[in-house]
Write an enzyme that holds these catalytic residues in place. Structure first.
Site, mmCIF file in Angstrom:
data_model
loop_
_atom_site.group_PDB
_atom_site.id
_atom_site.type_symbol
_atom_site.label_atom_id
_atom_site.label_comp_id
_atom_site.label_asym_id
_atom_site.label_seq_id
_atom_site.Cartn_x
_atom_site.Cartn_y
_atom_site.Cartn_z
ATOM 1 N N ASN A 176 2.521 -14.606 -34.287
ATOM 2 C CA ASN A 176 2.843 -16.268 -34.760
ATOM 3 C C ASN A 176 1.898 -17.241 -35.460
ATOM 4 O OD1 ASN A 176 4.669 -18.309 -35.950
ATOM 5 N ND2 ASN A 176 5.803 -17.376 -34.088
ATOM 6 N N SER A 179 2.940 -8.161 -21.405
ATOM 7 C CA SER A 179 2.402 -8.497 -22.265
ATOM 8 C C SER A 179 1.140 -8.223 -22.369
ATOM 9 C CB SER A 179 1.971 -10.120 -22.084
ATOM 10 O OG SER A 179 3.397 -10.976 -22.235
ATOM 11 N N LEU A 180 1.332 -6.869 -23.420
ATOM 12 C CA LEU A 180 0.121 -5.952 -22.906
ATOM 13 C C LEU A 180 -1.527 -6.478 -23.843
ATOM 14 C CD1 LEU A 180 -1.608 -3.051 -22.173
ATOM 15 C CD2 LEU A 180 0.102 -2.021 -23.602
ATOM 16 N N HIS A 181 -1.402 -6.465 -25.256
ATOM 17 C CA HIS A 181 -1.720 -7.230 -26.224
ATOM 18 C C HIS A 181 -2.361 -6.640 -26.779
ATOM 19 C CE1 HIS A 181 1.983 -9.786 -26.352
ATOM 20 N NE2 HIS A 181 1.442 -10.627 -25.087
ATOM 21 N N GLY A 232 4.890 -20.753 -19.242
ATOM 22 C CA GLY A 232 5.243 -20.348 -17.975
ATOM 23 C C GLY A 232 5.178 -18.817 -18.165
ATOM 24 N N GLU A 233 4.352 -18.295 -16.979
ATOM 25 C CA GLU A 233 4.400 -17.242 -16.101
ATOM 26 C C GLU A 233 4.959 -17.672 -15.551
ATOM 27 O OE1 GLU A 233 3.068 -14.786 -16.931
ATOM 28 O OE2 GLU A 233 3.443 -14.017 -14.863
ATOM 29 N N CYS A 282 1.179 -24.385 -18.832
ATOM 30 C CA CYS A 282 0.786 -22.388 -18.178
ATOM 31 C C CYS A 282 -0.720 -23.152 -18.191
ATOM 32 C CB CYS A 282 1.048 -21.690 -19.286
ATOM 33 S SG CYS A 282 0.884 -19.974 -18.784
ATOM 34 N N CYS A 293 6.241 -20.315 -29.239
ATOM 35 C CA CYS A 293 6.585 -20.857 -28.308
ATOM 36 C C CYS A 293 5.203 -21.980 -27.855
ATOM 37 C CB CYS A 293 6.125 -19.766 -26.901
ATOM 38 S SG CYS A 293 6.350 -17.925 -27.123
ATOM 39 N N SER A 304 9.541 -10.974 -18.359
ATOM 40 C CA SER A 304 8.023 -11.200 -19.023
ATOM 41 C C SER A 304 6.877 -11.728 -18.462
ATOM 42 C CB SER A 304 7.934 -11.789 -20.779
ATOM 43 O OG SER A 304 6.903 -11.517 -21.268
HETATM 44 N N1 SAH Z 1 4.034 -15.789 -19.596
HETATM 45 C C1 SAH Z 1 4.560 -14.180 -20.330
HETATM 46 C C2 SAH Z 1 5.996 -14.799 -20.970
HETATM 47 C C3 SAH Z 1 5.664 -16.404 -21.582
HETATM 48 S S1 SAH Z 1 5.182 -15.567 -23.204
HETATM 49 C C4 SAH Z 1 4.310 -13.582 -20.868
HETATM 50 O O1 SAH Z 1 2.619 -13.613 -20.979
HETATM 51 O O2 SAH Z 1 4.514 -12.939 -20.796
HETATM 52 C C5 SAH Z 1 5.957 -14.791 -23.945
HETATM 53 C C6 SAH Z 1 5.531 -13.404 -25.352
HETATM 54 O O3 SAH Z 1 5.394 -14.614 -26.095
HETATM 55 C C7 SAH Z 1 4.363 -13.332 -24.477
HETATM 56 O O4 SAH Z 1 4.126 -11.488 -24.801
HETATM 57 C C8 SAH Z 1 3.370 -14.236 -24.947
HETATM 58 O O5 SAH Z 1 1.095 -13.503 -25.204
HETATM 59 C C9 SAH Z 1 3.597 -14.124 -27.044
HETATM 60 N N2 SAH Z 1 3.303 -14.822 -27.149
HETATM 61 C C10 SAH Z 1 2.666 -16.454 -27.043
HETATM 62 N N3 SAH Z 1 2.115 -16.928 -27.461
HETATM 63 C C11 SAH Z 1 1.858 -15.929 -29.410
HETATM 64 C C12 SAH Z 1 1.831 -16.188 -30.547
HETATM 65 N N4 SAH Z 1 1.662 -17.765 -31.030
HETATM 66 N N5 SAH Z 1 3.025 -15.201 -30.983
HETATM 67 C C13 SAH Z 1 2.809 -13.926 -30.631
HETATM 68 N N6 SAH Z 1 3.415 -13.897 -29.361
HETATM 69 C C14 SAH Z 1 2.744 -15.040 -28.454
#
Ligand code: SAH
Length: 349
Positions: free
Chosen positions: A290, A214-216, A159-160, A112, A333, A191
């Site tokens: 995670n 994925s807002l975060h 991947g995105e 990615c 992931c 996503s």
């Molecule tokens: N690229 C897409 C889909 C893949 S990631 C996206 O960004 O949505 C799937 C989800 O897992 C996303 O919300 C990503 O931000 C989250 N994610 C990735 N690594 C993570 C981790 N270590 N802990 C928690 N969430 C994680």
């Protein structure tokens, strides 16, 4: 170059079969072999003539993934698959078993390029896009492995998906086609980290799939610390694209919010988040981050996570905490693939 036959929809397959001098009805038979019976070679297509099988072998490629490794959780039946592609790359997919059915999380790219700070999938950058056939076959192979129907699919692996948009659209078409594996659009979630123009384009397709963002973070400033994509699309612009998605499709949007201890889990974050998504028909999915060994991020204490959830609920927001699945097998992931590639490197050194 050979035709990637598993990436063709029925119309394209019909045209292809005609170029081989065959009757159009053959296309439907072949399509069934590919997407319903899911054979691994043309030879297995028993109602197809020897000459046509020969032609297919000459002109077409049948993309099938090989199982490199499977990890099975002893706790909840989760399985993580490492699949090999024909060019030697590997990808990972996850099976999660719920009361309401089997859900598969697939990868959309090898690696990615989005660079989210907490994510293991992006550490080595993007290698290449996955073809529609390679996305589909993750689901087919897992269904075959467990001998049960897959009812839900989430494009939330490595991947995105919006960075591989054309292939994503073809994948959606094939996956939800009633002549194929026939998964309902409502049971598919895509996503994204927030590629605004593609989110709008997807909205305009007016499909019944769920969009997850994925807002975060609750502010542009904090989102920038975690997600480089925020440099390109400002947080309000991204949330507005979600509003647009709801207006066009009537589908409730999901916001994924990875809670990172001391970074985005404060009371001010709750307040800002409520303001940000006010009035939007949505659902917030909290994911305690995670931890990955390459980064210093930690997940908040359970108490903090629960309090964050309660405060959102008091503000009338639908919220769930993502249930941790397969705790006893390689976590976040991209970690299974990353570990495997590390071992390959050691073997070659
Ligand atoms: N690229 C897409 C889909 C893949 S990631 C996206 O960004 O949505 C799937 C989800 O897992 C996303 O919300 C990503 O931000 C989250 N994610 C990735 N690594 C993570 C981790 N270590 N802990 C928690 N969430 C994680």
């Amino acid at each position: 170059m050979k035709v990637d036959i598993k990436s063709l929809d029925l119309k394209e397959l019909t045209a292809f079969v005609e170029t081989l001098g065959e009757k159009p009805f053959r296309a439907k038979q072949i399509y069934q072999w590919l997407h319903v019976k899911q054979v691994a070679s043309f030879e297995e297509m028993t109602n197809i003539s020897k000459t046509l099988i020969e032609k297919l072998n000459e002109e077409a490629e049948l993309v099938t993934l090989s199982v490199v490794e499977v990890q099975k959780s002893q706790i909840d039946g989760t399985r993580k698959y490492l699949f090999g592609l024909s060019d030697g790359n590997v990808i990972e997919s996850v099976l999660m078993r719920y009361k309401h059915g089997n859900s598969v999380c697939i990868s959309s790219q090898v690696g990615c390029r989005m660079g989210c700070r907490f994510c293991a999938s992006t550490l080595d950058g993007l290698v290449r896009n996955l073809k529609p056939s390679e996305m589909l076959d993750q689901i087919y192979k897992i269904g075959q492995d467990i001998g049960e129907r897959i009812s839900n699919v989430v494009v939330m692996g490595t991947g995105e998906p919006m960075d591989n948009f054309e292939n994503l659209l073809k994948f959606i078409e094939l996956l939800t086609d009633e002549n194929g594996i026939n998964i309902s659009q409502r049971n598919l979630t895509v996503s994204t980290c927030g590629i605004v123009p593609r989110m709008k384009e997807l909205a305009e397709k007016n499909l019944q799939i769920t969009l997850a963002l994925s807002l975060h973070a609750s502010t542009q400033e904090k989102r920038l610390q975690l997600m480089p994509v925020a440099n390109k699309y400002e947080i309000h612009e991204v949330v507005n694209a979600c509003r647009y998605y709801f207006e066009k499709t009537g589908r409730r949007v999901t916001f994924e919010y990875s809670l990172v201890g001391g970074v985005n889990d404060t009371d001010t974050d709750v307040k800002n988040l409520c303001t940000l998504i006010k009035g939007l028909n949505c659902h917030v999915n909290l994911i305690p981050v995670n931890p990955i060994k390459e980064r210093e991020f930690v997940s908040p204490d359970t108490g903090v996570t629960l309090a964050f959830k309660n405060k959102l609920e008091k503000n009338g927001i639908n919220v769930t905490i993502r249930r941790e699945m397969g705790r006893d097998i390689d976590g976040a992931c991209g970690q299974l693939r990353k570990r495997y590639m590390g071992q390959q490197k050691e073997r070659l050194a």
